[in-house]
Design a protein around this motif. Structure first.
Motif, PDB file in Angstrom:
ATOM      1  N   ASN A   1     116.245  42.379  13.486  1.00  0.00           N
ATOM      2  CA  ASN A   1     117.228  41.971  12.610  1.00  0.00           C
ATOM      3  C   ASN A   1     116.852  42.686  11.146  1.00  0.00           C
ATOM      4  O   ASN A   1     115.594  43.106  10.207  1.00  0.00           O
ATOM      5  N   VAL A   2     117.911  43.202  10.772  1.00  0.00           N
ATOM      6  CA  VAL A   2     117.683  44.813   9.640  1.00  0.00           C
ATOM      7  C   VAL A   2     117.842  43.927   8.801  1.00  0.00           C
ATOM      8  O   VAL A   2     118.271  42.738   8.473  1.00  0.00           O
ATOM      9  N   ALA A   3     117.007  44.644   7.852  1.00  0.00           N
ATOM     10  CA  ALA A   3     117.176  43.619   6.300  1.00  0.00           C
ATOM     11  C   ALA A   3     115.589  42.610   6.181  1.00  0.00           C
ATOM     12  O   ALA A   3     115.147  42.206   5.373  1.00  0.00           O
ATOM     13  N   LYS A   4     114.880  42.089   7.125  1.00  0.00           N
ATOM     14  CA  LYS A   4     113.838  41.007   7.968  1.00  0.00           C
ATOM     15  C   LYS A   4     113.080  42.557   8.229  1.00  0.00           C
ATOM     16  O   LYS A   4     113.550  42.991   9.287  1.00  0.00           O
ATOM     17  N   GLU A   5     111.896  41.757   7.743  1.00  0.00           N
ATOM     18  CA  GLU A   5     110.927  42.515   8.465  1.00  0.00           C
ATOM     19  C   GLU A   5     110.572  42.380  10.055  1.00  0.00           C
ATOM     20  O   GLU A   5     111.038  40.811  10.199  1.00  0.00           O
ATOM     21  N   MET A   6     109.213  43.283  10.893  1.00  0.00           N
ATOM     22  CA  MET A   6     109.385  42.096  12.584  1.00  0.00           C
ATOM     23  C   MET A   6     108.126  41.656  11.861  1.00  0.00           C
ATOM     24  O   MET A   6     107.555  41.729  10.763  1.00  0.00           O
ATOM     25  N   HIS A   7     108.051  40.706  13.321  1.00  0.00           N
ATOM     26  CA  HIS A   7     107.289  39.641  13.168  1.00  0.00           C
ATOM     27  C   HIS A   7     106.811  39.690  14.121  1.00  0.00           C
ATOM     28  O   HIS A   7     107.026  39.978  15.350  1.00  0.00           O
ATOM     29  N   VAL A   8     105.390  38.053  13.891  1.00  0.00           N
ATOM     30  CA  VAL A   8     105.119  38.239  15.316  1.00  0.00           C
ATOM     31  C   VAL A   8     105.648  37.720  16.314  1.00  0.00           C
ATOM     32  O   VAL A   8     105.332  37.472  17.588  1.00  0.00           O
ATOM     33  N   GLY A   9     106.951  37.299  16.245  1.00  0.00           N
ATOM     34  CA  GLY A   9     108.068  36.818  17.611  1.00  0.00           C
ATOM     35  C   GLY A   9     108.525  37.579  18.276  1.00  0.00           C
ATOM     36  O   GLY A   9     109.514  37.495  18.960  1.00  0.00           O
TER      37      GLY A   9
END
Length: 729
Positions: free
Chosen positions: A270-278
C-alpha cells in the motif's frame, strides 16, 4: 531448411491438439457405453482420428528426416578435428554411428515425442515421467478397453520400496540395480475389475499392462514384481544422450504445450505504508512463480496491484496541503512517509474539521482536480522509490498496475452486472451473491463508492477480456481465500470465463511466525519492517562468512557478492522450501546453517562442484569440446548412473511445480540432487592428485562432464528460485 523444420513442427502441434480432442471424445463415448450397460465393446473412433494419426506419423518421419539433414549440413560446415583418440563407437552411439539408440530407426509410437536424438520435437529436455505415463496410459487402454481407469501413477522408485519388493520376492542379490521408475496402477485396476465381477490378480493385471506397452528407446526393460508393482529400467544409452545434449545445448525447458499468456498478481503493498514482513512471502513466491513460467517459455505479465487509491488519500493530501502549502512548486522533504501517514491518521481520528477536509479531498481526487492529482502523484512517487529499493535488493521485477488503474473500468463492471440482473440492493448497497459463497460481494457502497470487491472484479475482467490471459494467478495470504473464491465465482456467473477455459487460481500461503511460534513482530509488538529485516540478513551473512574465514581467501568484491547471495538467498529459500500453505518460523540461525536443506548448504555445494574443474585446470569450453568429441557421457558406475537419472528428473519436477504451484517441490529436488552428487563424488574420483606434491596426475573427463551437468541444472534451479550463485564462496 530450418524454416521447413519449423513449419512441420507447427503442423505437428496443431494435429496433436486435434488428436487429443478426438481421443477425448472416444474416451467419453467409451465411458457412456460402460455406464449404459457395462458392455466392454469400444465405440468406433471418429473418422478423423485414423486419418490424422496416419498423417501425423508421416509428418513426424519427415520432421526427423529434415532435422537429420539439417544436422548433416551443420556438421559439414564445422571444422573437422585433425585426430581422434579412438576409432571405437561411444556408448551412446551404435556400432554404425546411429545416434538413435539401441533400436535404430524404429518409428516412435504415437504420443512418443522423441525427435530421434532423445529430445522432444521442440528441442527441449525430455520429461521422462510424462513420456512413461503416456506409454502406460496407452497400454492400460489396450489391455482393458472400455474400463474407466484411474490416472496412471508413475513415480521415481524409492530405495525403501525396492527393498520391500526384494523381501517379498526373497531376492538375495543385494547389488542388483534398482529400478528407475515404478507404475502402481495394477492394484487399483484389479479393484475396478473386481467390482465388475472379474477376478484378476494385480500381478496378472501388471503383466497384461506390460505386454501392451509400446516400444520406446527410453526403456531398457520392464518387470512386474511383488503384488503387481511394475518396475521400469531406463536405457543407459538414452540417459547418456540426454546428458550430452544438455552439455552441448544448455538446460532447455521441456515441452509444456502451446505458449500461454500468464498474469501473476503479487507483492501489492500500500502506498504511504512501508513494506513489512507480511509482503515478504507474496513477493518471493510470486517472483519465483513468474521465473518458472518464464523459463518454461510462456509470456508472463508480473503485476503489482498496489493500493494507490481510496479514502486514505484524502487525509494524506489534506495533511500535505497543511504541512507544505507550496508542494505544487517545491517538492516537500518527506523523508519518512510512514511517519507522515501516522500523523495524518491521528489528525483524521481526532479532528472533525480535518476529517471533513479529508473527505472533500477524496471527492476532488475522484474529480481529477489538477493540484490534488499532483499531490497524490507526489505521495505515490515517494512510496515507489522505497518499494523499488526492496525489489532491487531481492532482484524482483514488477509492472505496477494499482487500484487507480481500474477506477475508470469499475463503472462498466457495475453497468454490466446490473444489465445481467446479478446485483441486489441490501441496506442501500448493491451486492452480488456468488454461487457457493455465503457472504456477498459489495459492488457499490451505500454512498455510491466502490470497494476492493469492485476493484478485483474489474481487474479480473480486464485480465481476461483485454489482456487475453490464459492463466491468472493471485499470490496472497490464505486469509483472502474466501474473498477470491467469491470473486472467481462471480466472474463465472457473469460469463467472463468458465471452468476448463482460462485458468484462474488463488495460491494462498501461510503466515510468517517468530521463533515463539506467534506472528512475527518486533519486541515492541510492531510489524517487522522488510527493509530492516533484509539489513539484518546482510549483517548476519557477513558475520557467517567472517566466522568461516572467507575474508582471508576472497577478494573484497567476491566477499560482498557472497554476502548478498547468502543473505537474500537464505531468506528466499527458507520461504520457498516450506509447503506454501503452511505457516513457517522465521529463524536466521536455521537459515544460515550450512547443514541440511538450506540455501547456504546448496550455494556451498554449488561452489564446490565448480571448483573441481578449476582444480583440474579445465574450463567450460574444454568440457563442451569433450562432450562433442566423445558423443556421450560414460555411465558405467552405479553412482554415475544415479546422478545422471537425478539430473534428468528436472523436466518432470518443473512440470509438476507449474501445475500445483508448490515451489518446495523444486527445493526438494535441488537438495536431493546435491546429496546424490555428494554420493557420486565420494564413490568416483574425478581428479587424482599426487599425494606428495599435490599436482594433478589424472583427470576423468567423463566425470567432469557429470559435474558440469549437475552445476548447470543447479544454476537453473537457483535462477527459478531467485537465488544468485557465486563461483567462489
Amino acid at each position: 531448411m530450418a524454416e521447413a523444420v519449423d513449419r512441420f513442427k507447427h503442423r505437428l502441434q496443431q494435429q496433436d491438439l486435434e488428436i487429443s480432442r478426438l481421443s477425448a471424445e472416444v474416451s467419453s463415448l467409451r465411458g457412456a457405453v460402460v455406464d449404459a450397460g457395462g458392455a466392454t465393446e469400444s465405440p468406433q473412433a471418429p473418422p478423423g482420428v485414423e486419418r490424422l494419426l496416419e498423417e501425423n506419423g508421416k509428418l513426424q518421419y519427415r520432421l526427423r528426416h529434415l532435422k537429420r539433414c539439417l544436422s548433416d549440413e551443420v556438421t559439414k560446415q564445422r571444422p573437422q578435428p585433425t585426430s581422434t583418440s579412438s576409432t571405437s563407437s561411444s556408448p551412446a552411439t551404435g556400432p554404425h554411428g546411429d545416434r538413435d539408440g539401441l533400436h535404430g530407426d524404429r518409428e516412435a509410437p504415437h504420443g512418443d515425442r522423441d525427435g530421434g536424438d532423445g529430445a522432444d520435437v521442440d528441442g527441449g529436455m525430455v520429461n521422462v515421467a510424462a513420456r512413461l505415463a503416456a506409454a502406460f496410459a496407452s497400454a492400460v487402454s489396450a489391455a482393458f478397453p472400455g474400463l474407466a481407469v484411474p490416472p496412471v501413477a508413475i513415480a521415481p522408485s524409492k530405495p525403501q520400496q525396492q527393498q520391500q519388493q526384494k523381501q517379498q520376492q526373497h531376492e538375495q542379490q543385494q547389488e542388483q540395480r534398482l529400478a528407475d521408475y515404478q507404475c502402481n496402477s495394477a492394484m487399483a485396476i484389479a479393484q475396478l475389475l473386481k467390482a465388475k465381477g472379474q477376478k484378476v490378480s494385480p500381478k496378472d493385471v501388471g503383466a497384461a499392462i506390460v505386454s501392451h506397452l509400446p516400444a520406446s528407446d527410453l526403456v531398457e526393460r520392464v518387470e512386474v514384481v511383488g503384488p503387481g508393482f511394475i518396475n521400469v529400467y531406463l536405457d543407459t544409452a538414452f540417459l547418456a544422450r540426454q546428458l550430452t545434449r544438455l552439455l552441448l545445448h544448455g538446460v532447455s525447458p521441456p515441452n509444456t504445450g502451446a505458449r500461454k499468456k500468464v498474469v501473476i498478481d503479487f507483492s501489492s503493498p500500500n502506498v504511504a505504508k512501508e513494506m513489512h514482513v507480511g509482503h515478504l512471502r507474496s513477493t518471493i513466491i510470486g517472483d519465483s512463480t513468474s521465473r518458472l513460467y518464464e523459463f518454461l517459455g510462456h509470456d508472463v505479465v508480473r503485476l503489482n496491484h498496489i493500493g494507490d487509491w481510496g479514502t486514505q488519500f484524502g487525509m494524506l493530501i489534506a495533511h500535505l496541503v497543511d504541512r507544505f502549502p507550496n508542494y505544487t512548486e517545491q517538492p516537500p522533504p518527506i523523508a519518512d512517509l510512514q511517519a507522515f501517514y501516522k500523523e495524518s491518521k491521528l489528525r483524521f481520528d481526532e479532528d472533525p474539521s480535518f476529517r471533513s477536509r479529508a473527505y472533500e479531498c477524496v471527492v476532488r481526487l475522484q474529480s481529477k482536480e489538477e493540484s490534488i492529482l499532483r499531490g497524490w502523484s507526489l505521495i505515490c512517487d515517494i512510496s515507489r522509490r522505497e518499494f523499488q529499493k526492496i525489489y532491487d535488493w531481492l532482484g524482483v521485477r514488477l509492472e505496477e498496475r494499482g487500484e487507480s488503474f481500474y477506477q475508470s473500468l469499475m463503472q462498466d463492471v457495475v453497468a454490466e452486472l446490473k444489465h445481467k440482473g446479478l446485483l441486489q440492493e441490501d441496506e442501500g448497497r448493491l451486492v452480488l451473491f456468488a454461487p457457493g459463497c455465503s457472504v456477498p460481494l459489495t459492488v457499490v457502497k451505500s454512498d455510491g463508492g466502490f470497494t476492493y470487491d469492485t476493484s478485483d472484479l474489474a481487474a479480473l475482467r480486464h485480465r481476461i477480456q483485454t489482456e487475453h490471459a490464459d492463466i491468472i494467478i493471485y499470490v496472497t495470504d490464505s486469509g483472502q481465500a474466501s474473498h477470491f473464491a467469491a470473486v472467481f465465482s462471480a466472474a463465472r456467473l457473469a460469463g467472463w470465463y468458465q471452468e476448463g477455459g482460462v485458468r484462474v487460481v488463488h495460491t494462498p500461503f501461510g503466515v510468517v511466525l517468530g521463533e515463539d511460534r506467534k506472528k512475527f513482530k518486533t519486541r515492541s509488538g510492531e510489524t517487522v519492517r522488510l527493509a530492516e529485516l533484509l539489513d539484518e540478513g546482510l549483517r548476519r551473512a557477513g558475520e557467517k562468512l567472517q566466522e568461516k574465514g572467507r575474508h582471508q581467501v576472497l577478494t573484497p568484491e567476491e566477499l560482498e557478492a557472497a554476502r548478498r547471495a547468502v543473505a537474500f538467498g537464505c531468506i528466499k529459500y527458507a520461504d520457498l522450501a516450506h509447503s506454501r500453505t503452511n505457516d513457517y518460523v522465521f529463524s536466521f540461525a536455521k537459515m544460515l546453517d550450512d547443514r541440511g536443506n538450506t540455501a547456504v548448504y546448496l550455494l556451498y555445494a554449488y561452489t564446490r562442484i565448480r571448483s573441481i574443474a578449476r582444480v583440474a585446470h579445465v574450463d567450460p569450453a574444454q568440457l563442451r569440446s569433450e562432450a562433442r568429441r566423445v558423443g556421450g557421457v560414460a555411465l558405467g558406475h552405479a553412482s554415475e548412473r544415479r546422478l545422471a537419472r537425478a539430473i534428468l528428473r528436472l523436466p518432470e519436477v518443473l512440470a509438476r511445480t507449474a501445475d500445483d504451484l508448490q515451489l518446495h517441490t523444486l527445493c526438494d529436488f535441488l537438495y536431493e540432487l546435491a546429496g546424490t552428487f555428494t554420493d557420486f563424488y565420494d564413490a568416483c574420483y574425478c581428479v587424482e592428485k599426487d599425494r606428495t606434491t599435490g599436482e594433478v596426475v589424472k583427470v576423468n573427463m567423463s566425470r567432469l562432464l557429470l559435474c558440469e551437468a549437475t552445476a548447470m541444472v543447479m544454476e537453473t534451479c537457483f535462477h527459478i528460485l531467485g537465488l544468485t550463485p557465486v563461483q567462489r564462496m
